[in-house]
Design a protein around this motif. Structure first.
Motif, PDB file in Angstrom:
ATOM      1  N   GLY A  72      76.340 149.407 131.785  1.00 14.37           N
ATOM      2  CA  GLY A  72      76.166 150.163 130.553  1.00 14.37           C
ATOM      3  C   GLY A  72      75.023 151.142 130.595  1.00 14.37           C
ATOM      4  O   GLY A  72      74.791 151.877 129.638  1.00 14.37           O
ATOM      5  N   GLN A  73      74.261 151.159 131.712  1.00 16.40           N
ATOM      6  CA  GLN A  73      73.218 152.155 131.843  1.00 16.40           C
ATOM      7  C   GLN A  73      73.868 153.495 132.200  1.00 16.40           C
ATOM      8  O   GLN A  73      74.938 153.526 132.793  1.00 16.40           O
ATOM      9  N   PRO A  74      73.279 154.599 131.881  1.00 18.86           N
ATOM     10  CA  PRO A  74      71.991 154.732 131.168  1.00 18.86           C
ATOM     11  C   PRO A  74      72.166 154.896 129.670  1.00 18.86           C
ATOM     12  O   PRO A  74      71.282 155.377 128.991  1.00 18.86           O
ATOM     13  N   TYR A  75      73.341 154.513 129.170  1.00 19.88           N
ATOM     14  CA  TYR A  75      73.639 154.785 127.770  1.00 19.88           C
ATOM     15  C   TYR A  75      72.976 153.784 126.835  1.00 19.88           C
ATOM     16  O   TYR A  75      72.585 154.148 125.719  1.00 19.88           O
ATOM     17  N   PHE A  76      72.796 152.522 127.286  1.00 20.20           N
ATOM     18  CA  PHE A  76      72.260 151.488 126.411  1.00 20.20           C
ATOM     19  C   PHE A  76      71.229 150.665 127.166  1.00 20.20           C
ATOM     20  O   PHE A  76      71.200 150.635 128.399  1.00 20.20           O
ATOM     21  N   SER A  77      70.370 149.970 126.394  1.00 13.01           N
ATOM     22  CA  SER A  77      69.372 149.056 126.940  1.00 13.01           C
ATOM     23  C   SER A  77      69.361 147.802 126.089  1.00 13.01           C
ATOM     24  O   SER A  77      69.925 147.775 124.995  1.00 13.01           O
ATOM     25  N   VAL A  78      68.700 146.741 126.577  1.00 12.71           N
ATOM     26  CA  VAL A  78      68.618 145.483 125.838  1.00 12.71           C
ATOM     27  C   VAL A  78      67.182 144.990 125.887  1.00 12.71           C
ATOM     28  O   VAL A  78      66.499 145.104 126.909  1.00 12.71           O
ATOM     29  N   GLU A  79      66.705 144.458 124.762  1.00 10.99           N
ATOM     30  CA  GLU A  79      65.371 143.873 124.712  1.00 10.99           C
ATOM     31  C   GLU A  79      65.382 142.521 125.415  1.00 10.99           C
ATOM     32  O   GLU A  79      66.228 141.659 125.132  1.00 10.99           O
ATOM     33  N   ALA A  80      64.420 142.322 126.322  1.00 20.78           N
ATOM     34  CA  ALA A  80      64.432 141.148 127.183  1.00 20.78           C
ATOM     35  C   ALA A  80      64.297 139.848 126.404  1.00 20.78           C
ATOM     36  O   ALA A  80      64.901 138.828 126.764  1.00 20.78           O
ATOM     37  N   GLN A  81      63.507 139.832 125.347  1.00 22.47           N
ATOM     38  CA  GLN A  81      63.236 138.583 124.636  1.00 22.47           C
ATOM     39  C   GLN A  81      64.197 138.319 123.485  1.00 22.47           C
ATOM     40  O   GLN A  81      64.473 137.168 123.157  1.00 22.47           O
ATOM     41  N   THR A  82      64.716 139.387 122.856  1.00 16.76           N
ATOM     42  CA  THR A  82      65.525 139.210 121.639  1.00 16.76           C
ATOM     43  C   THR A  82      67.017 139.391 121.856  1.00 16.76           C
ATOM     44  O   THR A  82      67.816 138.919 121.056  1.00 16.76           O
ATOM     45  N   GLY A  83      67.422 140.089 122.909  1.00 17.08           N
ATOM     46  CA  GLY A  83      68.841 140.353 123.122  1.00 17.08           C
ATOM     47  C   GLY A  83      69.389 141.467 122.248  1.00 17.08           C
ATOM     48  O   GLY A  83      70.608 141.587 122.106  1.00 17.08           O
ATOM     49  N   ILE A  84      68.524 142.288 121.669  1.00 20.44           N
ATOM     50  CA  ILE A  84      68.977 143.401 120.839  1.00 20.44           C
ATOM     51  C   ILE A  84      69.334 144.581 121.737  1.00 20.44           C
ATOM     52  O   ILE A  84      68.523 145.025 122.540  1.00 20.44           O
ATOM     53  N   ILE A  85      70.572 145.069 121.592  1.00 22.52           N
ATOM     54  CA  ILE A  85      71.041 146.207 122.376  1.00 22.52           C
ATOM     55  C   ILE A  85      70.734 147.479 121.591  1.00 22.52           C
ATOM     56  O   ILE A  85      71.034 147.576 120.396  1.00 22.52           O
ATOM     57  N   ARG A  86      70.172 148.473 122.278  1.00 21.88           N
ATOM     58  CA  ARG A  86      69.803 149.737 121.644  1.00 21.88           C
ATOM     59  C   ARG A  86      70.347 150.909 122.463  1.00 21.88           C
ATOM     60  O   ARG A  86      70.621 150.769 123.660  1.00 21.88           O
ATOM     61  N   THR A  87      70.489 152.060 121.784  1.00 24.10           N
ATOM     62  CA  THR A  87      70.901 153.275 122.481  1.00 24.10           C
ATOM     63  C   THR A  87      69.763 153.761 123.374  1.00 24.10           C
ATOM     64  O   THR A  87      68.594 153.651 123.027  1.00 24.10           O
ATOM     65  N   ALA A  88      70.163 154.299 124.538  1.00 21.73           N
ATOM     66  CA  ALA A  88      69.165 154.743 125.506  1.00 21.73           C
ATOM     67  C   ALA A  88      69.268 156.229 125.823  1.00 21.73           C
ATOM     68  O   ALA A  88      68.387 156.772 126.477  1.00 21.73           O
ATOM     69  N   LEU A  89      70.339 156.892 125.376  1.00 29.39           N
ATOM     70  CA  LEU A  89      70.492 158.326 125.608  1.00 29.39           C
ATOM     71  C   LEU A  89      70.655 159.042 124.269  1.00 29.39           C
ATOM     72  O   LEU A  89      71.333 158.530 123.372  1.00 29.39           O
ATOM     73  N   PRO A  90      70.101 160.241 124.140  1.00 30.79           N
ATOM     74  CA  PRO A  90      70.287 160.994 122.889  1.00 30.79           C
ATOM     75  C   PRO A  90      71.600 161.767 122.909  1.00 30.79           C
ATOM     76  O   PRO A  90      72.172 162.052 123.960  1.00 30.79           O
ATOM     77  N   ASN A  91      72.088 162.096 121.714  1.00 36.15           N
ATOM     78  CA  ASN A  91      73.225 163.012 121.536  1.00 36.15           C
ATOM     79  C   ASN A  91      74.478 162.555 122.269  1.00 36.15           C
ATOM     80  O   ASN A  91      75.193 163.360 122.868  1.00 36.15           O
ATOM     81  N   MET A  92      74.763 161.256 122.245  1.00 37.24           N
ATOM     82  CA  MET A  92      76.031 160.796 122.794  1.00 37.24           C
ATOM     83  C   MET A  92      77.163 161.303 121.901  1.00 37.24           C
ATOM     84  O   MET A  92      77.141 161.114 120.683  1.00 37.24           O
ATOM     85  N   ASP A  93      78.169 161.936 122.516  1.00 32.33           N
ATOM     86  CA  ASP A  93      79.199 162.665 121.781  1.00 32.33           C
ATOM     87  C   ASP A  93      80.493 161.866 121.787  1.00 32.33           C
ATOM     88  O   ASP A  93      81.059 161.581 122.853  1.00 32.33           O
ATOM     89  N   ARG A  94      80.981 161.505 120.608  1.00 32.56           N
ATOM     90  CA  ARG A  94      82.230 160.753 120.496  1.00 32.56           C
ATOM     91  C   ARG A  94      83.406 161.553 121.035  1.00 32.56           C
ATOM     92  O   ARG A  94      84.335 160.992 121.629  1.00 32.56           O
ATOM     93  N   GLU A  95      83.378 162.882 120.808  1.00 30.16           N
ATOM     94  CA  GLU A  95      84.487 163.703 121.258  1.00 30.16           C
ATOM     95  C   GLU A  95      84.570 163.750 122.780  1.00 30.16           C
ATOM     96  O   GLU A  95      85.628 164.049 123.334  1.00 30.16           O
ATOM     97  N   ALA A  96      83.458 163.461 123.469  1.00 31.66           N
ATOM     98  CA  ALA A  96      83.464 163.428 124.936  1.00 31.66           C
ATOM     99  C   ALA A  96      83.835 162.034 125.452  1.00 31.66           C
ATOM    100  O   ALA A  96      84.625 161.898 126.379  1.00 31.66           O
ATOM    101  N   LYS A  97      83.263 160.985 124.860  1.00 32.72           N
ATOM    102  CA  LYS A  97      83.581 159.605 125.236  1.00 32.72           C
ATOM    103  C   LYS A  97      83.353 158.724 124.028  1.00 32.72           C
ATOM    104  O   LYS A  97      82.273 158.737 123.442  1.00 32.72           O
ATOM    105  N   GLU A  98      84.374 157.950 123.680  1.00 34.90           N
ATOM    106  CA  GLU A  98      84.310 157.184 122.439  1.00 34.90           C
ATOM    107  C   GLU A  98      83.929 155.723 122.651  1.00 34.90           C
ATOM    108  O   GLU A  98      83.267 155.137 121.813  1.00 34.90           O
ATOM    109  N   GLU A  99      84.289 155.135 123.772  1.00 34.74           N
ATOM    110  CA  GLU A  99      84.111 153.696 123.954  1.00 34.74           C
ATOM    111  C   GLU A  99      83.339 153.402 125.235  1.00 34.74           C
ATOM    112  O   GLU A  99      83.557 154.043 126.266  1.00 34.74           O
TER     113      GLU A  99
END
Length: 708
Positions: A204-231
């Motif tokens: 899932g890199q480089p689009y997303f990251s995860v916090e090591a202690q909490t397991g919270i997944i966060r976005t890692a890249l700006p301006n991800m475009d749904r029209e280019a890739k949705e899933e």
């Protein structure tokens, strides 16, 4: 496996060391109670009396999952009244006594006879007692103690769900929280790091990251475009032992979908939309449709249309079809072809909902020009459908029926219709059409892998008025037949080290197939028979999904004939020869009017080279010296109707020949313009519709005067 065995042995050693220290402390401090007073001498010979003590025990520990050959020594019971002469008997009772835990009644040593699992039971409560071996009378009151099962790292982390699904808006800022995944570990969280989990992202890199202690997944890249890739597919790992080497791990899959935001303005695909409408139309009738494309979805893609300028603002209106997202131009007032033949409209398309966050991407609207041509009331044929989509299998034999188009004359005359294919849209002549009923058939064998879609145009022309013509687009889809074998993408060559680990991938092989997905991918891969039983190699199918986008670029076709003003689709040919009339029929040979190329059976085409020569049908051409004009005209009509190499436009030919035996004399316009004739031409009324125009022009003088 080696690391786990070493860790297991180390834990056992630590447990035994802890036990040895506990027993040493116990012997020094409280090895056991005494049933009788114990005498000790003071400093000056004073006899001190120590009061009776009960059993004092530390907790015993035993390592779980021990699989050694001998029973595990849990600990040793000893009473301070035991002089070692064997008269004291130790008895053990309570949870697991005699089954899991056994005691040597002489030495008091306690052993565990079975492998223990802390996750099944963490501790056992037992009761110890010292009795006289001969009389079985208690020498001490019974005392309880606890045997705790010492934890080892024998359980991997497990996620609450095998698969997670989450959504996050496209264009989100870096660090936006998407979802939290949680894993649990059955090991003891209070002892060591066996249950201390650390999360990491495997895919899932480089689009997303995860916090090591909490397991919270966060976005890692700006301006991800749904029209280019949705899933996106993300794999998260949880590892115990604080993430250090030797820890156990578990994984889970997370499917993350980008939700739509209004970050794209509507856009017309062309700058001008031509439309037309008959002057006989009534208000409310549809003139045409146009559509501004917006790649956003849902309410973010809603578009509304309006007319903002133009000389047709009062004559036309536009509404929005929210199902198709099209602007529908409709007639507002009655039209007059003689007064005004065309109108211009400026149409605007704008988004209904605008997101303030993306206002800088605007303006969220676009404009286009609509040209509306007003047609005369004599309307051309109308096809029953605005377009046709037909299907035919590839490799079908020539002559196979593809489908049918149908048109009718909207006028009251209901003229018969003849059909033809616009050869500019079918230059390779793949198809033919029956002129009478509109059935389209194949001429050649079709290949879907060469051309999957054929876009042709079909003309419908009124038989009695060739100028009234309609055109309809016909899209022919070539259905796939499994006539292509799969092929490997390239020649593969791979290398592998001789000391490579097992289950290590070293090459990825892909294949493709020209056929459609129903007859092509997905493929089944297998090893050839000569190495299928080779234990050194294994083939694994990973299901990779491949998506293909095809854009068909339309090439602009230049017309064969360029007209400066408008395409009248006629060709007037005049001959500057009036002829001799009744008195000079021998002075002009009608054979000279015949196409010299046609005499030899070949009529050349001026726009494209014909694929074969047209052979005239026998018996249709009159003799060169024939003077039967009616037969001559009928012959030329039949030749034109049955000539596949004829131009796709009508041709009007004027012959200055009147024929033999006419009682009317010369009908030349030149002669009529210079002399006054006293001849009576009323008989022309009886010659039929072919001479109706002449009868109207050269009728009786009285009638002419009345008409004027």
């Amino acid at each position: 496996m080696k690391e786990d065995s070493c860790l297991h042995a180390a834990l056992i050693c630590l447990g035994m060391l802890y036990y040895s220290q506990a027993m040493s402390t116990e012997k020094l401090n409280h090895l056991g109670p005494s049933l009788h007073g114990h005498h000790e001498k003071g400093k000056e010979g004073q006899v001190l009396h120590r009061s009776k003590r009960g059993w004092v025990w530390n907790q015993f520990f035993v390592i779980e999952e021990y699989t050694g050959p001998d029973p595990v020594l849990v600990g040793r019971l000893h009473s301070d009244i035991d002089s070692g002469d064997g008269n004291i008997k130790y008895i053990l009772s309570g949870e697991g006594a005699g089954i899991i835990f056994v005691i040597d009644d002489k030495s008091g040593n306690i052993h565990a006879t079975k492998t223990l699992d802390r996750e099944e039971r963490a501790q056992y409560t037992l009761t110890a007692q010292a009795v006289d071996r001969n009389t079985n009378k208690p020498l001490e009151p019974p005392s309880e103690f606890i045997v705790k099962v010492q934890d080892i790292n024998d359980n991997p982390p497990e996620f609450l769900h095998e698969n997670y699904h989450a959504n996050v808006p496209e264009r989100s800022n870096v660090g936006t929280s998407v979802i939290q995944v949680t894993a649990s570990d059955a090991d003891d969280p209070t002892y060591g790091n066996s249950a201390k989990l650390v999360y990491s992202i495997l895919e899932g890199q480089p689009y997303f990251s995860v916090e090591a202690q909490t397991g919270i997944i966060r976005t890692a890249l700006p301006n991800m475009d749904r029209e280019a890739k949705e899933e996106y597919h993300v794999v998260i790992q949880a590892k115990d032992m604080g993430g250090h080497m030797g820890g156990l791990s578990g994984t889970t899959k997370v499917t993350i979908t980008l939700t739509d935001v209004n970050d794209n303005p509507p856009k017309f695909p062309q700058s001008v939309y031509p439309m037309s409408i008959s002057e006989a139309s009534i208000p409310g009738e549809e003139v045409g449709r146009l559509k501004a494309k917006d790649p956003d979805i849902g309410e973010n893609g809603l578009v509304t249309y309006s007319i903002i300028d133009g000389d047709g603002v009062e004559m036309f209106e536009i509404t929005t079809d929210y199902e198709t997202q099209e602007g529908v131009v409709k007639l507002k007032k009655l039209l007059d072809f003689e007064t005004k033949k065309s109108y211009s409209l400026k149409v605007e398309a704008a988004n209904v909902h605008i997101d303030p966050k993306f206002i800088s991407n605007g303006p969220f609207k676009d404009t286009v020009t609509v040209k509306v041509a007003v047609e005369d009331a004599d309307e051309p044929p109308i096809f029953l459908a605005p377009s046709y989509i037909l299907e035919v299998q590839e490799n079908a034999a020539p002559g196979a029926v593809v489908g049918r188009v149908h048109a009718k004359d909207p006028d009251a005359a209901n003229s018969a219709i003849r059909y033809s294919i616009d050869r500019h849209t079918d230059l390779e002549r793949y198809f033919s059409i029956s002129p009478e009923d509109g059935y389209i058939k194949t001429i050649k064998t079709l290949d879907r892998e060469e051309i999957a879609w054929h876009n042709i145009s079909v003309f419908a022309t009124e038989v009695h008025n060739r100028h009234q013509e309609a055109k309809v687009p016909v899209t022919i889809k070539v259905l796939d037949v499994n006539d292509n074998a799969p092929k490997f993408a390239s020649a593969y060559e791979a290398f592998i080290c001789e000391n490579a680990q097992s289950n290590q991938p070293f090459i990825t092989i892909t294949a493709d197939d020209k056929d459609d997905t129903a007859n092509g991918p997905r493929f089944i891969f297998s090893l050839p028979p000569e190495i299928i039983h080779n234990p050194n190699f294994t083939l694994r199918d990973n299901r990779v999904i491949v998506v293909l986008f095809v854009t068909l670029k339309r090439q602009k076709k230049e017309p064969l004939i360029v007209f400066e003003e408008e395409d009248v689709r006629e060709n007037i040919i005049t001959y500057d020869d009036e002829g001799g009339g009744e008195e000079d029929t021998e002075a002009f040979d009608i054979a000279t009017l015949q196409n010299p190329d046609g005499i030899n059976g070949f009529i050349p085409r001026k726009d494209i080279k014909p694929e074969y020569q047209y052979m005239p049908r026998p018996g249709l051409r009159p003799a060169p010296n024939s003077v039967d004009v009616d037969d001559f005209i009928n012959t030329r009509i039949q030749e034109a109707d049955n000539d596949p190499t004829a131009p796709p436009y009508d041709s009007i030919q004027i012959y200055g020949y009147e024929g033999r035996g006419s009682v009317a004399g010369s009908l030349s316009s030149l002669e009529s313009a210079t002399t006054d004739s006293d001849l009576d031409y009323d008989y022309l009324q009886n010659w039929g519709p072919r001479f109706k125009k002449l009868a109207d022009l050269y009728g009786s003088k009285d009638t002419f005067d009345d008409d004027s």
